[in-house]
Design a protein around this motif. Sequence first.
Motif, PDB file in Angstrom:
ATOM      1  N   ASP A 167      11.737   1.284   0.036  1.00  0.00           N
ATOM      2  CA  ASP A 167      11.189  -0.055   0.227  1.00  0.00           C
ATOM      3  C   ASP A 167      10.245  -0.118   1.422  1.00  0.00           C
ATOM      4  O   ASP A 167       9.196  -0.776   1.368  1.00  0.00           O
ATOM      5  CB  ASP A 167      12.328  -1.061   0.426  1.00  0.00           C
ATOM      6  CG  ASP A 167      13.059  -1.373  -0.871  1.00  0.00           C
ATOM      7  OD1 ASP A 167      12.490  -1.123  -1.954  1.00  0.00           O
ATOM      8  OD2 ASP A 167      14.198  -1.854  -0.805  1.00  0.00           O
ATOM      9  N   GLY A 168      10.589   0.554   2.523  1.00  0.00           N
ATOM     10  CA  GLY A 168       9.751   0.502   3.715  1.00  0.00           C
ATOM     11  C   GLY A 168       8.352   1.011   3.475  1.00  0.00           C
ATOM     12  O   GLY A 168       7.375   0.496   4.050  1.00  0.00           O
ATOM     13  N   ALA A 169       8.213   2.017   2.620  1.00  0.00           N
ATOM     14  CA  ALA A 169       6.892   2.578   2.334  1.00  0.00           C
ATOM     15  C   ALA A 169       6.027   1.619   1.540  1.00  0.00           C
ATOM     16  O   ALA A 169       4.790   1.710   1.571  1.00  0.00           O
ATOM     17  CB  ALA A 169       7.033   3.905   1.595  1.00  0.00           C
ATOM     18  N   LEU A 170       6.635   0.698   0.815  1.00  0.00           N
ATOM     19  CA  LEU A 170       5.853  -0.296   0.085  1.00  0.00           C
ATOM     20  C   LEU A 170       5.059  -1.159   1.062  1.00  0.00           C
ATOM     21  O   LEU A 170       3.905  -1.515   0.801  1.00  0.00           O
ATOM     22  CB  LEU A 170       6.767  -1.174  -0.768  1.00  0.00           C
ATOM     23  CG  LEU A 170       7.639  -0.478  -1.813  1.00  0.00           C
ATOM     24  CD1 LEU A 170       8.415  -1.516  -2.600  1.00  0.00           C
ATOM     25  CD2 LEU A 170       6.806   0.381  -2.747  1.00  0.00           C
ATOM     26  N   TYR A 171       5.692  -1.502   2.180  1.00  0.00           N
ATOM     27  CA  TYR A 171       4.995  -2.307   3.193  1.00  0.00           C
ATOM     28  C   TYR A 171       3.854  -1.516   3.829  1.00  0.00           C
ATOM     29  O   TYR A 171       2.796  -2.081   4.129  1.00  0.00           O
ATOM     30  CB  TYR A 171       5.980  -2.753   4.269  1.00  0.00           C
ATOM     31  CG  TYR A 171       7.050  -3.698   3.787  1.00  0.00           C
ATOM     32  CD1 TYR A 171       6.757  -5.031   3.534  1.00  0.00           C
ATOM     33  CD2 TYR A 171       8.353  -3.261   3.582  1.00  0.00           C
ATOM     34  CE1 TYR A 171       7.747  -5.909   3.096  1.00  0.00           C
ATOM     35  CE2 TYR A 171       9.348  -4.122   3.147  1.00  0.00           C
ATOM     36  CZ  TYR A 171       9.040  -5.450   2.902  1.00  0.00           C
ATOM     37  OH  TYR A 171      10.015  -6.310   2.459  1.00  0.00           O
ATOM     38  N   ALA A 172       4.077  -0.225   4.043  1.00  0.00           N
ATOM     39  CA  ALA A 172       3.017   0.609   4.605  1.00  0.00           C
ATOM     40  C   ALA A 172       1.824   0.667   3.660  1.00  0.00           C
ATOM     41  O   ALA A 172       0.666   0.516   4.079  1.00  0.00           O
ATOM     42  CB  ALA A 172       3.544   2.018   4.892  1.00  0.00           C
ATOM     43  N   CYS A 173       2.095   0.883   2.376  1.00  0.00           N
ATOM     44  CA  CYS A 173       1.003   0.917   1.388  1.00  0.00           C
ATOM     45  C   CYS A 173       0.269  -0.415   1.350  1.00  0.00           C
ATOM     46  O   CYS A 173      -0.967  -0.458   1.294  1.00  0.00           O
ATOM     47  CB  CYS A 173       1.566   1.244   0.010  1.00  0.00           C
ATOM     48  SG  CYS A 173       2.114   2.950  -0.200  1.00  0.00           S
ATOM     49  N   ALA A 174       1.027  -1.515   1.400  1.00  0.00           N
ATOM     50  CA  ALA A 174       0.402  -2.835   1.359  1.00  0.00           C
ATOM     51  C   ALA A 174      -0.474  -3.064   2.581  1.00  0.00           C
ATOM     52  O   ALA A 174      -1.591  -3.593   2.468  1.00  0.00           O
ATOM     53  CB  ALA A 174       1.479  -3.915   1.265  1.00  0.00           C
TER      54      ALA A 174
END
Length: 361
Positions: free
Chosen positions: A188-195
């Motif tokens: 989930d944390g990587a989704l924020y990074a991609c966004a």
Amino acid sequence: MTAWGAYGGQGAVGVWLVGARGSVGVTTIAGTAALCAGLVPPTGCVTARREFSSLELPRFDELVFGGHDIAPTGLLERAERLADEGVMPPGLPRLVRDGLLAAEEEVRPGVAGTGPGPGGRSGRPPGQEEAIRRLTDDILSFRRRLALERVVVVNVAPPGPAVPPRPAHASLSALRQALAAGERVLPDGALYACAALRADCSYVDLAPPPGGELPVLAELAVERGLPYAGGEGGSGGALLRSALDPVLAHRALDVRSWSGGRVRGGRRTAREQVSFEGFLGARMALRFSLQGCESALTAPLVLDLARLMALADRAGVRGPVPELSFFFGGPAPDAPDGREGPLEERYAALVDWAHGLSVPV
């Protein structure tokens, strides 16, 4: 000067906090409002030291807050609870109420439970690609509505579980293929990074999953032409390790283990133990405790990192920023034997890097 009652405008810099309603996020927002009102000094803020005074860093009153969170408790209520726990002075939430309510208007629902499952595919909507698009739109809307010069996204949420390595973590092309196919390959944390990176915002991760960040995120930052940094920062254990690990290394003592609890939230006692081996194989250990509040250590570092990343973004820095390892508990890049470099050398490197940035007029 950006008034807390009227967010945004020329010169304002957005700080988008992932985990905005958590202890660190609320302490950061309330603390910044208190700084702007002249209620407290910038204790713990490295960038408030004289070595950084000549830099064109955004002022504290130019920082505008928003963020993502899945928690239902609002910023003001959370701040009042933290004051009851002794994390911030009694009565402070009332004094900075307007700042907390203004930031609350900019908090959007986060994501949870979209991470990899057995087989790597999800039968549950929404997929990860859709989640990234929605998070990206939230950040873009924040920047556009408030006419922000730039936005720095900082992840201050608790770290998620470790994710086994997958081929999609190694390259952008593989990741894009996996997301397009509906696979759940990112924590989930990587989704924020991609966004954040898709929204053309620099990104700092203070809550990477066990095992560290994914190589593909650094590649995405380079492709987007944005600065990127990550590591465990601000915890009491990280603070003590950053000082003690180089000492033990310089004395040629063989560290066997370092254990302790990571504490977030109210005032607690965190206990740490480092076991090491001396001459003739003698087994020894250091035991110590830190009494206090983790968020009070982390919040000023969030401000430091946001200000420095905004400057790096203006200067056109691309990809990982190893000089910011001063703020994190992990080893510095290229450090011998994976150990941390001496803290004073890391600080000197940070100052030199910041002064060497060429910012367009």
